[in-house]
Design an enzyme around this catalytic site. Sequence first.
Site, short mmCIF file in Angstrom:
data_model
loop_
_atom_site.label_atom_id
_atom_site.label_comp_id
_atom_site.label_asym_id
_atom_site.label_seq_id
_atom_site.Cartn_x
_atom_site.Cartn_y
_atom_site.Cartn_z
N ASP A 278 -0.06 -9.54 -30.36
CA ASP A 278 0.10 -8.33 -31.14
C ASP A 278 1.21 -8.44 -32.19
O ASP A 278 2.31 -8.88 -31.88
CB ASP A 278 0.45 -7.19 -30.17
CG ASP A 278 0.48 -5.84 -30.84
OD1 ASP A 278 -0.58 -5.33 -31.20
OD2 ASP A 278 1.60 -5.29 -31.00
N HIS B 31 -9.81 -1.81 -32.36
CA HIS B 31 -9.30 -0.50 -31.91
C HIS B 31 -8.40 0.16 -32.94
O HIS B 31 -7.93 1.28 -32.70
CB HIS B 31 -8.55 -0.69 -30.60
CG HIS B 31 -7.29 -1.50 -30.78
ND1 HIS B 31 -7.32 -2.84 -31.13
CD2 HIS B 31 -5.99 -1.16 -30.72
CE1 HIS B 31 -6.08 -3.27 -31.26
NE2 HIS B 31 -5.25 -2.28 -31.01
N ASP B 32 -8.11 -0.51 -34.05
CA ASP B 32 -7.24 0.07 -35.09
C ASP B 32 -8.03 0.49 -36.32
O ASP B 32 -7.44 0.92 -37.31
CB ASP B 32 -6.20 -0.96 -35.54
CG ASP B 32 -5.15 -1.24 -34.48
OD1 ASP B 32 -4.91 -0.36 -33.63
OD2 ASP B 32 -4.57 -2.34 -34.51
N GLU C 21 -2.62 -11.60 -34.21
CA GLU C 21 -2.80 -10.51 -35.16
C GLU C 21 -1.76 -10.74 -36.24
O GLU C 21 -0.60 -10.35 -36.11
CB GLU C 21 -2.58 -9.16 -34.47
CG GLU C 21 -2.94 -8.02 -35.39
CD GLU C 21 -2.33 -6.68 -34.98
OE1 GLU C 21 -2.91 -5.66 -35.33
OE2 GLU C 21 -1.27 -6.67 -34.33
N ASP D 254 -3.38 -9.04 -23.81
CA ASP D 254 -2.75 -8.65 -25.07
C ASP D 254 -1.25 -8.88 -24.92
O ASP D 254 -0.61 -8.31 -24.03
CB ASP D 254 -3.05 -7.16 -25.33
CG ASP D 254 -3.13 -6.86 -26.81
OD1 ASP D 254 -2.24 -7.32 -27.54
OD2 ASP D 254 -4.07 -6.14 -27.21
O1 TEU Z 1 -1.18 -3.33 -34.77
C1 TEU Z 1 -0.22 -3.84 -35.66
C2 TEU Z 1 -0.43 -3.70 -37.10
O2 TEU Z 1 0.04 -4.57 -37.79
C3 TEU Z 1 -1.02 -2.59 -37.84
O3 TEU Z 1 -1.70 -3.20 -38.88
C4 TEU Z 1 -1.99 -1.75 -37.19
O4 TEU Z 1 -3.17 -1.96 -37.94
C5 TEU Z 1 -1.79 -0.29 -37.21
O5 TEU Z 1 -2.96 0.10 -36.61
C6 TEU Z 1 -1.61 0.42 -38.51
O6 TEU Z 1 -2.78 1.08 -38.93
C7 TEU Z 1 -0.94 -3.61 -33.42
C8 TEU Z 1 -1.96 -2.95 -32.52
O7 TEU Z 1 -3.22 -3.48 -32.79
C9 TEU Z 1 -1.88 -1.48 -32.67
O8 TEU Z 1 -2.84 -0.82 -31.89
C10 TEU Z 1 -0.49 -1.06 -32.24
O9 TEU Z 1 -0.33 0.31 -32.49
C11 TEU Z 1 0.60 -1.84 -32.98
O10 TEU Z 1 0.35 -3.22 -33.01
C12 TEU Z 1 1.92 -1.68 -32.27
O11 TEU Z 1 1.95 -2.41 -31.10
#
Ligand code: TEU
Length: 556
Positions: A200, A331-332, A259, A98
């Site tokens: 990310d 995971h989000d 992402e 990541d």
């Molecule tokens: O997520 C980034 C992001 O753009 C957000 O959409 C994310 O969905 C967030 O969960 C809001 O609900 C990434 C990672 O996947 C996330 O786990 C991290 O917290 C974030 O970056 C910061 O590094």
Amino acid sequence: MKKAWWHGKVAYQIYPKSFCDSNGDGVGDLGGIIEHFDYLCDLGVDIIWLSPIFVSPFVDNGYDIADYRRISPLFGTMEQFEELLRLCREHDMHILLDLVINHCSSEHPYFKQALKNPEGEEGNYFYFVRGKQGLPPDNLRSYFGGSVWEKVDGYDDLYYLHYFAKEQPDLNWYNIKVREKLYDMVNFWLDKGVSGFRIDAIMNIVKDLSFPGLPPDEAGDGRCHANRMTAKLAPLAPRFLNELKERTFKPHQALTVAEAFGLSDEIYSQFVGDDGCFSTVFDFTAREKFEAQPNYFQYPEADVQLYRDSNFKMQEKSNQIGFICPILENHDEPRAVSLYLKKSQQNAQGAQALATAFMFLRGLPFIYQGQELGMTNTHFEKLEEFNDLQAHDEYRKCINNGFSPEQAVAILDVHSRDNARTPMLWTDGANAGFSTGKPWLKVHQDYKSLNVRTQLADPKSTLHYYRRLIALRKDPQWLQLFTYGEFVKGSLADPEVIDYARVLDTERAQIVASFKDGAYQTEVGRTARILISTGEVRLEEGILTLKGAAACVLGF
Ligand code: TEU
């Protein structure tokens, strides 16, 4: 489209904190992944994405990196990581790390130095900016609530920028020294043998250095979500991203999965495909419907139609451009079975029908750990059970907006990211076999039935079904079709039915999944034969009948 080594493969996301704990400290680790390496081989996946495993204070569970070149002692050692790489090479598997390079941790030595002397060398690795008329430089709201600006101690009017938590300061991509250091680090891991990266929050790296802000959004706090600025500036991102690609990924033929939210149709092809900045990007079209809202309590209800229509839109677009990565969850996000299916179908039947609809979409599918068990959301009863910083922020917002504490917890219970982060379920024993210690996050209430061991003993389980789906997708007889075949949408007439085809020259397969309470019937033609099915499925004289949550793949 040029052929690439990762075409035709299936990927799997591991959230290391929650996969398996080999040393009894309650937190998953590399030892746990190595222990279960056979499980991944048997499942049939080829590419493993590890959420961050680096040194971190874990304010955002490792998405706040304090040392990019060292494995967090919580997860193990570099020797263990190398052991994992060796296992992968032996089994023709691949690791994606990541890459979190929009921001680092406030515990990173550079940031600590920058805080001591914002005018010094390291100060310029970040964004230290003077306020405007006693206010922060702009009105953007961070992804985790509040201003994106944090006041620097000891100064009247100086702020640093953080699009995420205040412990995640944004790195200054406009400083060539920062970029050089990042490229070195990326090459360090590629030279070690990783096959690529999930990247990310990468679209956030572009900034307007005059920090003009944006008109306030609907949240009513006078601020505007930083993601709107990111979407606005997206056309400027290739300047940095192509340099990153040329200097690191391209010479290593690395697979890069970004992402990237909010890419408009006009600019999409700059990011994906043969000449794109990335090999591919996740399809977040469904997720965007939620994150367009500033608060969990405003998130829309989801259903199968939302999943279908979002995916179909991107699938059609990607036919012309290249591959995207379909997902059901990560995971989000909450668990897909809980998110998209009605209560009566939040079970193995529903999970398997949804899996069928997902697994044959065009692109590189990513399965999220536990999805293959049909895991649903974990039931949380009180605020203290949540770990995620975003959950705690959303709780505060609920309370400030007049919800009772019980209502606020109920909202988090549905939408919290912790739903996906609870421990993987290995056995029906203590802590679901995840840990001999106290797990860092609550164990799912249905671990007695959803776990791996129990499902392995039941040939009709969701786990066995996923194995068969993956095997079919990679079956040499169908591999070309399921890899390169065009996506063609089927009938949209019934909102509870997902129907599409994959077509390559004279080859064709049709995927039909129904989530109706009653029966669904459709004519598929007499040459159709069932390649795989789940639930009540009948094919007679060219007529397909599905009852309840049921699905099948038809070959022609
Ligand atoms: O997520 C980034 C992001 O753009 C957000 O959409 C994310 O969905 C967030 O969960 C809001 O609900 C990434 C990672 O996947 C996330 O786990 C991290 O917290 C974030 O970056 C910061 O590094």
